[in-house]
Every structure is written in C-alpha cells, then in structure tokens.
Design an enzyme around this catalytic site. Structure first.
Site, short mmCIF file in Angstrom:
data_model
loop_
_atom_site.label_atom_id
_atom_site.label_comp_id
_atom_site.label_asym_id
_atom_site.label_seq_id
_atom_site.Cartn_x
_atom_site.Cartn_y
_atom_site.Cartn_z
N HIS A 1 12.23 34.31 59.32
CA HIS A 1 12.69 32.97 59.68
C HIS A 1 14.11 32.74 59.14
CE1 HIS A 1 11.69 28.51 60.28
NE2 HIS A 1 12.81 28.47 59.59
N GLN B 1 21.67 25.85 56.79
CA GLN B 1 20.90 24.60 56.80
C GLN B 1 21.50 23.54 55.87
OE1 GLN B 1 16.93 26.77 56.23
NE2 GLN B 1 16.34 24.98 57.40
ZN ZN Z 1 14.03 26.92 59.06
#
Ligand code: ZN
Length: 165
Positions: free
Chosen positions: A130, A51
């Site tokens: 997640h 990310q």
């Molecule tokens: Zn995420």
C-alpha cells in the site's frame, strides 16, 4: 508533538511519483519521526510521505509489531495472492477490497543508510504494498474496475474493521 496535515483526495500531490532519497540526513529522520507521530495520532497502520505533502520515498508502518521506517522501498519478490478490505487515511469514508501479494520481500534503506532486506506477510506485506503504491501515485480506488467504481459512488462501503494504511 507533530501532527502533520494529512492530504486527502483529490489533492494532486497524492498522484505524484515520489523522488528517491539520495542521502539520509537529519531532515529525513525528522520527517520520519513526525510521520510516525501523525500515523499514531490518526490510528493508521502506515503512512507515506506524499500523504503529508512531501514527495520523497519515505514511509512508516506499524501493524502492531513495532515501528518500521522505510526509505526508498522496493519489492524484489512477491508470492501468493490475498484479497482484503483496506482503508486509507487519504481516502476517507471508503474501504476497498484490494488483491495483493501474500508475501513480499522488500529492500529499503534504514535511517543509518544501510540496505535492509525484509520478508513480510499478512498485514505487514499488505501495508508495504500500500505504501509503495502511494510513492508511485497509486491509491486504493485505482484497484477497482470501472463497474466497481460506479457502484462505490452510489453506495460506498465502509468496513469498521479494515485498517487504514
Ligand atoms: Zn493509504
């Protein structure tokens, strides 16, 4: 203070399978510290290295019980099922109901390179699943069936209470 740029869909790095960390060096420790700061600054409860544009198996999580840094996390056991609304810092403006295991046993390396075994439940178990999804290139929208995907395009759901992971 490190405020790393969070990659958002459709950035292709979010679809990459992150590489395993062979040896935990100062470089990984610095990345984990910067990721934790970035997660807190963005009010997230979890963040995976992809990310922030780094395709390594690194993740940070804090669901309110303290910071956990995960290196090469692997789920070795799952129990039960629970569906809850989830958000993601890389998928803005959308929350998705995701069915996940209620309890997980996860193995990972800590910053000292030691193997840690952790049993997690509730939001922590959800956050771990997640983040491991992220490290395999999977996003919350992938948990929708095609009809749900169409509906989401027409009318995105956005829960104010759902945590962004
Ligand atoms: Zn995420």
């Amino acid at each position: 203070m490190a405020d790393l740029k969070i990659r958002k869909i459709p950035d292709s790095i979010l679809r990459k399978k992150a590489a395993k960390v062979d040896k935990v060096s100062d470089k990984e420790k610095k990345v984990l510290a910067d990721m934790a700061e970035t997660m807190y600054l963005n009010q997230g409860v979890g963040l995976a290295a992809v990310q922030v544009g780094i395709d390594r198996q690194l993740a940070v999580i804090d669901v309110g019980d303290g910071l956990i840094k995960l290196i090469n996390p692997v789920i070795v056991k799952k129990d039960g099922q629970e569906t809850q609304e989830e958000g993601c810092l890389s998928v803005p403006e959308v929350t998705v109901k995701v069915k996940r295991a209620k309890t997980v046993h996860v193995n990972f390396l800590n910053e000292e390179g030691e193997v840690i075994q952790l049993r997690a439940e509730g939001l922590l178990a959800r956050a771990i699943q997640h983040e491991i999804d992220h490290l395999s290139g999977v996003l919350i929208v992938d948990h929708l069936n095609p009809i749900q995907k169409l509906l989401l395009k027409k009318k995105p759901t956005l829960s104010k209470t759902a945590k962004r992971i």
